[in-house]
Structures are given as structure tokens and as C-alpha cells.
Scaffold this motif. Structure first.
Motif, PDB file in Angstrom:
ATOM      1  N   ASN A 158      48.719  33.410 -11.692  1.00 24.74           N
ATOM      2  CA  ASN A 158      48.536  32.991 -13.074  1.00 24.74           C
ATOM      3  C   ASN A 158      49.335  33.906 -13.992  1.00 24.74           C
ATOM      4  O   ASN A 158      49.121  35.118 -14.021  1.00 24.74           O
ATOM      5  CB  ASN A 158      47.051  33.030 -13.466  1.00 24.74           C
ATOM      6  N   TRP A 211      51.343  19.636 -20.632  1.00 25.08           N
ATOM      7  CA  TRP A 211      50.314  20.598 -20.241  1.00 25.08           C
ATOM      8  C   TRP A 211      49.240  19.900 -19.386  1.00 25.08           C
ATOM      9  O   TRP A 211      49.049  18.690 -19.442  1.00 25.08           O
ATOM     10  CB  TRP A 211      49.673  21.220 -21.474  1.00 25.08           C
ATOM     11  N   ASN A 212      48.562  20.734 -18.582  1.00 25.03           N
ATOM     12  CA  ASN A 212      47.483  20.254 -17.713  1.00 25.03           C
ATOM     13  C   ASN A 212      47.952  19.114 -16.808  1.00 25.03           C
ATOM     14  O   ASN A 212      47.206  18.161 -16.521  1.00 25.03           O
ATOM     15  CB  ASN A 212      46.279  19.800 -18.555  1.00 25.03           C
ATOM     16  N   THR A 213      49.194  19.221 -16.370  1.00 29.47           N
ATOM     17  CA  THR A 213      49.790  18.251 -15.460  1.00 29.47           C
ATOM     18  C   THR A 213      50.413  18.990 -14.285  1.00 29.47           C
ATOM     19  O   THR A 213      51.143  19.964 -14.486  1.00 29.47           O
ATOM     20  CB  THR A 213      50.878  17.426 -16.178  1.00 29.47           C
ATOM     21  N   ASP A 214      50.115  18.550 -13.089  1.00 26.78           N
ATOM     22  CA  ASP A 214      50.728  19.163 -11.914  1.00 26.78           C
ATOM     23  C   ASP A 214      52.196  18.742 -11.832  1.00 26.78           C
ATOM     24  O   ASP A 214      52.510  17.555 -11.698  1.00 26.78           O
ATOM     25  CB  ASP A 214      49.989  18.734 -10.642  1.00 26.78           C
ATOM     26  N   LEU A 215      53.085  19.721 -11.897  1.00 23.22           N
ATOM     27  CA  LEU A 215      54.516  19.474 -11.862  1.00 23.22           C
ATOM     28  C   LEU A 215      55.146  20.298 -10.752  1.00 23.22           C
ATOM     29  O   LEU A 215      54.596  21.319 -10.331  1.00 23.22           O
ATOM     30  CB  LEU A 215      55.167  19.838 -13.203  1.00 23.22           C
ATOM     31  N   HIS A 216      56.321  19.860 -10.311  1.00 24.75           N
ATOM     32  CA  HIS A 216      57.008  20.624  -9.277  1.00 24.75           C
ATOM     33  C   HIS A 216      58.509  20.401  -9.365  1.00 24.75           C
ATOM     34  O   HIS A 216      58.977  19.436  -9.969  1.00 24.75           O
ATOM     35  CB  HIS A 216      56.511  20.241  -7.874  1.00 24.75           C
ATOM     36  N   ASN A 224      55.793  24.909  -7.779  1.00 24.47           N
ATOM     37  CA  ASN A 224      54.676  24.014  -8.109  1.00 24.47           C
ATOM     38  C   ASN A 224      53.856  24.709  -9.189  1.00 24.47           C
ATOM     39  O   ASN A 224      53.399  25.845  -8.996  1.00 24.47           O
ATOM     40  CB  ASN A 224      53.807  23.765  -6.874  1.00 24.47           C
ATOM     41  N   TYR A 225      53.666  24.050 -10.314  1.00 20.73           N
ATOM     42  CA  TYR A 225      53.077  24.754 -11.445  1.00 20.73           C
ATOM     43  C   TYR A 225      52.292  23.809 -12.354  1.00 20.73           C
ATOM     44  O   TYR A 225      52.451  22.582 -12.313  1.00 20.73           O
ATOM     45  CB  TYR A 225      54.163  25.458 -12.253  1.00 20.73           C
ATOM     46  N   LYS A 226      51.456  24.429 -13.184  1.00 20.04           N
ATOM     47  CA  LYS A 226      50.706  23.719 -14.220  1.00 20.04           C
ATOM     48  C   LYS A 226      50.574  24.643 -15.424  1.00 20.04           C
ATOM     49  O   LYS A 226      50.158  25.799 -15.284  1.00 20.04           O
ATOM     50  CB  LYS A 226      49.321  23.315 -13.725  1.00 20.04           C
ATOM     51  N   ILE A 280      48.514  25.384 -18.551  1.00 13.68           N
ATOM     52  CA  ILE A 280      47.203  25.067 -19.117  1.00 13.68           C
ATOM     53  C   ILE A 280      47.263  25.120 -20.638  1.00 13.68           C
ATOM     54  O   ILE A 280      46.876  24.183 -21.330  1.00 13.68           O
ATOM     55  CB  ILE A 280      46.127  26.030 -18.595  1.00 13.68           C
ATOM     56  N   ASN A 330      60.557  20.899 -19.966  1.00 14.71           N
ATOM     57  CA  ASN A 330      59.796  22.102 -20.293  1.00 14.71           C
ATOM     58  C   ASN A 330      60.717  23.220 -20.768  1.00 14.71           C
ATOM     59  O   ASN A 330      60.413  23.919 -21.740  1.00 14.71           O
ATOM     60  CB  ASN A 330      58.991  22.568 -19.070  1.00 14.71           C
TER      61      ASN A 330
END
Length: 462
Positions: free
Chosen positions: A302, A160-165, A218-220, A222, A149
């Protein structure tokens, strides 16, 4: 997560400086003042009466995330590598979309070694002075998703639109000027056995620094308007990176100490073997000018319109992140107006064997020391064996080494000294277009010296 990009870019800043270990040079009997940076006792009773380092530069880079294909490189194309790093059009990544939590490491060091010297002031006593500009950058255990990223400026729609950490990344970057005073002496000599000792005291002037630690992000993402954080926290600090500021953001002290035992051959004006032990780069810099440290924490936030925002400087970015994490409070994240960064401390052992006449075999181990929970740059571990042909006017060394910074990487190098000029590298494959560029180790310089007159060593009666 945009803050991680800022510190990843610190790595590219270091590339502009123009390695740190210089294995093919610093173990030589003709290393001069260069040798004191690996073991301060090396300048005592050396083959040189005095030595003046006119100028030398070098760089070490090793990683498992970025690479440049060998067909995109030029033969000895250092300028192309630097330009490609700045223009961001040379490197690709090893990111595995099927394993976004895989961890990666990056380490970089650069050095410009200015006018420096050593000389003998009286029997068994030597002094020296060094001036250098140094930089280190380390990225340790960053997750593949976070690294990719950052590489893509968070615009990779596949992520995008994926839970990542990321709860493991540690990032440290620091540049500084170093002014060293060196002293070495012979503690004992009976004609067959010699014990030397040396110490270096260094005044440090901080140029710039940055760190990230205690990462729990922990982020996403959008889209370009919504960047969502949940149950996240991180600590970071940085100096101001304004182009017009003075290069003086802090001060500190450092020290090196070393000992060398030499088993001499009285009949051949040389040694049979020598063993060295040193502790180098012990110390730290307190960055207390144009410096700040921060703590970000949120249960849910956000970062709206993140891609459209333009920042006029670091402070505005910090305030914006604080407002995002603390729901409108732009100053709450600030924790201090100063922070400390540790030097790349290490323990080193050197062994040198005079095989036959002008042929030597050297073994060197450099073990980097960490900083536990504190901030500081880290030196990678080095394990090296280097055969060497050495005379006053010609020297050739072939260091074969392993570098370790989260992974083991084998390397083969070559160093040549012709009179006062030396050039070499401990990982020259990419410079010769032999393999992809995942790491590079290159150094060159010129030093002028006067050798001691040869004399026959005789046992000293006690």
C-alpha cells in the motif's frame, strides 16, 4: 504506478527539442550530407561537389492515445503545439472507459542537425562530418487505464476503486549527441552502371535515458491516501534528471552502411533509375553516469499518502517506491548503477526513377528493428512513394506514406527547396488545421552547396 507517469513525461521533455525520416529531402539528388543519414553511399558521385548543412531541425510524432482538436490549433502553429504540450492544456485522450485494457502506442523523435559537410577528396572518394542532437521516445502497448491515470496524475475519480492492470507496457526514451564521420566511394563504373558504397561511424554522447520493461502491475487507487498493489513487478532504469547536471551520462558507438546501384543514361547526364540498400543506427549507448536500474516486486503493498508526498529528486522517488514494494527497505530495488540503450536501428530500401527530364518518382521503405528483451528506442516503419520535381534551384516533393508503430497511419506531405533553404513535412494535415493532431512530421533547414559541373557521360572501355 506513479513511476509510469515519470516516463510518460519523458515524451514531453523530447517535445522541447524542437523528422527523423525527412522523406521529402533525403532522397533528393541535392540532399547533400542529409542524404547520408538515410544511406551513407548517397554522397558518392552526387550532383554536388561539396555541401555544408548550416542548421536543420525536425520532429516526428505519432500516436493513438493523445489528440488535439483541429479547432484548437493554429495554422502552422508549431510554437502553440510545443507550448500546449508543456503547459498540458492542448491534448485530450481517446481513452474508452468501457475498455480500460485497450492498448495504445506513442512514438516521438526529434533532431537538431548542426554544422555538417561532405566534400570530394580525390577521384571516387568522398568524406563527410556530421554533428547532431537526437531524441527518441517510445511507449508500446500501454493499457488505457494506466495511460489515462498517468495523464490525469492518478486523480481521475472515475478510475478509483477499480481493479486495473498492465502487463504489456514497454517505455523507452533517450536523448544523445551524435558526431559522425562518413566515407563513400564508387566501387564500379562502366559508363552505364555504377555501384557506390558508404559507411558512417558515429561517436555517441548520452544526454538522458529512461526505460520500463517486464511490466506486470496490478493495482487499485482507493483515494489520495491509499494506492494498493498486488502481485506486481516491473523493471525500470533512468538517468538523473536534475536541471543543473552536465549533459554527459554515457558514451557509445554507432554505425551505418549503405550501397547504391545506379543505371545511367550516358546521353542525358542523368540516371534512368537508382536502387539503394542501407542499414542505419546500429549501436548503443552505455549510460554509466548518474544512472541506475531497479527491480520492483511485491505480493501486496500500500502506497500510503501517495498524493501528499513531495519528492526532491529522482533518487528520493526511487527509494520511496522501494520502501513501498519491499515493506520499508528503501535500497532493495536498486540492481545496477548503469544500463545500456540501443539505437533506433533500421533497414532501408530506396528506389528512384527518373520519369522524364526533371521529374522523378521515389519509393522508400524503412523497417525498424527491435531490441528483443533489451532496452532501446525503436524507429517506426515507413512505407513511402514520393513524386518529385527537381532542379538545382527549385524542388518540390509530395511524399505519400504509411507510418507503422502498432497501427498503420496514412500521411500526405509536402516539401519545398528553394535554393539553399528547405521546408516540409511528411504529415502536414494538423499544421494546416485540416484534421485533429494525432501526429506531426515537420522539418526545415538551410544548407549551402556547390554543384558539380554538368558533363556528358560516356561509356568507359574495359
Amino acid at each position: 504506478m506513479r513511476i509510469i507517469l515519470v516516463f510518460v513525461l519523458c515524451v514531453h521533455i523530447c517535445l522541447c527539442l524542437t523528422a527523423q525520416q525527412n522523406l521529402g529531402v533525403r532522397n533528393s539528388n541535392y540532399a547533400g550530407i542529409q542524404g547520408s543519414l538515410l544511406n551513407p553511399s548517397s554522397i558518392a558521385d552526387s550532383k554536388l561537389k561539396w555541401d555544408l548543412n548550416v542548421m536543420s531541425v525536425g520532429e516526428v510524432f505519432d500516436n493513438i492515445f493523445l489528440y488535439a482538436p483541429k479547432n484548437s490549433l493554429s495554422f502552422f502553429g508549431i510554437k502553440k503545439i510545443i507550448k500546449g504540450s508543456i503547459d498540458e492544456n492542448l491534448f485530450y485522450t481517446h481513452f474508452d472507459a468501457q475498455n480500460p485494457n485497450q492498448l495504445y502506442n506513442v512514438t516521438l523523435s526529434a533532431e537538431a542537425f548542426g554544422p555538417s559537410f561532405f566534400l570530394k577528396i580525390k577521384k571516387n572518394h568522398w568524406i563527410g562530418l556530421t554533428i547532431a542532437g537526437r531524441a527518441y521516445a517510445n511507449i508500446k502497448n500501454i493499457s488505457g487505464g494506466a495511460a489515462q491515470n498517468a495523464f490525469d496524475y492518478f486523480l481521475n475519480k472515475g478510475l478509483w476503486n477499480t481493479d486495473l492492470h498492465d502487463n504489456t507496457a514497454r517505455i523507452n526514451s533517450m536523448g544523445w549527441f551524435q558526431y559522425g564521420l562518413h566515407y563513400a566511394t564508387v566501387l564500379y563504373n562502366n559508363g552505364r552502371d555504377e555501384l557506390k558504397a558508404g559507411i558512417s561511424l558515429n561517436y555517441l554522447q548520452g544526454i538522458a535515458a529512461a526505460y520500463v520493461k517486464n511490466t506486470n502491475i496490478n493495482y487499485k487507487i482507493i483515494d489520495t491516501s491509499n494506492f494498493i498493489f498486488s502481485n506486481s513487478s516491473v523493471d525500470y532504469g533512468r538517468t538523473d534528471f536534475k536541471e543543473d547536471r552536465k549533459l554527459n551520462d554515457g558514451h557509445g558507438l554507432g554505425a551505418d552502411i549503405g550501397f547504391t546501384y545506379v543505371h545511367l543514361d550516358p546521353q542525358k547526364n542523368n540516371y534512368i533509375y537508382r536502387l539503394g540498400l542501407s542499414v542505419i543506427d546500429v549501436g548503443s549507448i552505455n549510460f554509466n553516469r548518474n544512472a541506475s536500474s531497479y527491480h520492483l516486486q511485491t505480493d501486496s503493498a500500500n502506497f500510503a499518502n501517495w498524493h501528499q508526498l513531495k519528492f526532491s529528486g529522482n533518487t528520493q522517488l526511487d527509494q520511496t517506491l522501494s520502501a513501498v514494494f519491499y515493506h520499508g527497505d528503501s535500497t532493495r530495488s536498486l540492481t545496477s548503477d548503469h544500463f545500456k540503450m540501443g539505437l533506433p536501428a533500421a533497414i532501408s530500401v530506396q528506389a528512384d526513377w527518373n520519369i522524364y527530364k526533371d521529374y522523378f518518382l521515389n519509393a522508400t521503405v524503412i523497417k525498424g528493428l527491435g531490441h528483443n528483451s533489451g532496452q532501446g528506442v525503436t524507429r517506426p516503419d515507413i512505407y513511402s512513394i514520393a513524386p518529385r520535381y527537381e532542379t538545382k534551384w527549385l524542388e518540390v516533393s509530395i511524399p505519400v506514406s504509411l507510418i507503422y508503430y502498432g497501427h498503420l497511419q496514412p500521411r500526405v506531405g509536402l516539401a519545398v527547396r528553394a535554393g539553399y533553404f528547405f521546408i516540409g513535412g511528411d504529415a502536414i494535415g494538423p499544421l494546416l488545421k485540416l484534421n485533429n493532431l494525432e501526429g506531426v512530421d515537420f522539418y526545415t533547414g538551410i544548407h549551402y552547396f556547390i554543384a558539380e559541373k554538368q558533363k556528358t557521360l560516356k561509356p568507359v572501355l574495359q
